[in-house]
Design a protein around this motif. Structure first.
Motif, short mmCIF file in Angstrom:
data_model
loop_
_atom_site.label_atom_id
_atom_site.label_comp_id
_atom_site.label_asym_id
_atom_site.label_seq_id
_atom_site.Cartn_x
_atom_site.Cartn_y
_atom_site.Cartn_z
N MET A 1 0.69 -0.93 0.11
CA MET A 1 0.10 0.04 0.09
C MET A 1 0.85 1.34 0.05
O MET A 1 0.58 2.40 -0.80
CB MET A 1 -0.88 0.07 1.34
N LEU A 2 1.85 1.03 0.82
CA LEU A 2 2.97 2.42 0.79
C LEU A 2 3.54 2.63 -0.42
O LEU A 2 3.79 3.87 -0.97
CB LEU A 2 4.03 2.13 1.67
N CYS A 3 3.90 1.36 -1.31
CA CYS A 3 4.38 1.65 -2.70
C CYS A 3 3.44 2.24 -3.78
O CYS A 3 3.82 3.15 -4.45
CB CYS A 3 4.88 0.37 -3.06
N GLU A 4 2.05 1.78 -3.31
CA GLU A 4 1.00 2.44 -4.30
C GLU A 4 0.89 4.06 -4.12
O GLU A 4 0.76 4.79 -4.81
CB GLU A 4 -0.20 1.89 -4.21
N LEU A 5 0.95 4.39 -2.62
CA LEU A 5 0.99 5.78 -2.34
C LEU A 5 2.32 6.66 -2.70
O LEU A 5 2.02 7.83 -2.97
CB LEU A 5 0.66 5.96 -0.87
N MET A 6 3.40 5.99 -3.10
CA MET A 6 4.57 6.68 -3.52
C MET A 6 4.27 7.62 -4.86
O MET A 6 5.07 8.06 -5.35
CB MET A 6 5.61 5.77 -3.44
N GLU A 7 3.25 6.98 -5.57
CA GLU A 7 3.11 7.66 -6.86
C GLU A 7 2.54 9.15 -6.50
O GLU A 7 2.89 9.73 -7.30
CB GLU A 7 1.62 6.97 -7.44
N GLY A 8 2.12 9.42 -5.29
CA GLY A 8 1.90 10.91 -5.04
C GLY A 8 0.47 11.40 -5.01
O GLY A 8 0.10 12.53 -4.49
#
Length: 233
Positions: free
Chosen positions: A21-28
């Motif tokens: 989920m954190l990696c998904e949110l790293m899109e900004g």
């Protein structure tokens, strides 16, 4: 003396679903509970519990918009730390190369609010070679140069109290390349300019970005970069 609570951060990062989920949110961008649950391959109820833990650790913020609650990374510093941790995480270069070849890792992507990947690393190399950036005390210092305005960059006229705590140009270790790309407000200005000029656009690959024909020509003219070779590598 205050002791940093690394154990709280460690607990937040210790579950694979939470890291996805954190990696998904790293899109900004911001995502709903349901969208993050889908990305992590878990139920919405389980995602809610994970997101609450991430919020308590100070990694994620939740904002209610109308009937929906959207989640996003707490700030750019969180994104930078996650990108650097990804570069340190166990993963062989052969494995990364295989994933690139399979299209599982975008060659140009967003790291929260700045560019990452081979093209971003090559751009940063050009900034250093041309004297636009100088490595100093483990960080970057931006120098005046005629190329900056062509990339949408407006350099600060004088240091401020905020700038001392949040440097204008910051080095960020690229996850896949194991080399530095530039972040901070400078990196944010560049990414914003690329979108505004139509040089890049988002594609269907999570954080992945696609360089348009306009972008390819602009980067070759401005920085002498042949991005086709970097993207196809």
């Amino acid at each position: 003396m205050t002791t940093p609570r690394f154990d709280i951060i460690g607990q937040a990062l210790s579950d694979a679903s939470r890291t996805r989920m954190l990696c998904e949110l790293m899109e900004g961008r911001s995502f709903t509970n349901k969208e993050l649950a889908s990305a992590a391959g878990i139920t919405a109820q389980t995602a809610t519990a994970h997101l609450r833990l991430l919020q308590n650790a100070g990694l994620v913020l939740a904002e209610k918009r109308g009937r929906c609650v959207f989640h996003r990374l707490a700030n750019a510093e969180v994104a930078q730390v996650l990108e650097q941790l990804a570069a340190l995480a166990p993963s062989s270069h052969l494995h990364l190369a295989q994933r690139r070849k399979a299209g599982d890792i975008a060659q140009l992507r967003s790291c929260y609010d700045h560019l990452a990947g081979p093209v971003a690393v090559a751009m940063t190399g050009q900034f250093l070679d041309r004297g636009m950036l100088v490595e100093e005390n483990g960080g970057f210092r931006a120098c005046g140069h005629e190329i900056w305005p062509k990339l949408g960059v407006s350099l600060p006229q004088k240091p401020s109290a905020v700038a001392r705590h949040q440097p204008f140009a910051r080095p960020c270790m690229d996850w896949t390349e194991r080399r530095l790309h530039v972040s901070g407000l400078l990196g944010k200005q560049i990414l914003t300019h690329f979108f505004d000029q139509g040089w890049v656009r988002r594609n269907s690959h999570k954080r992945g970005l696609q360089i348009t024909g306009l972008g390819l020509r602009a980067l070759e003219q401005v920085l002498g970069l042949r991005c086709e070779a970097l993207i196809d590598a």
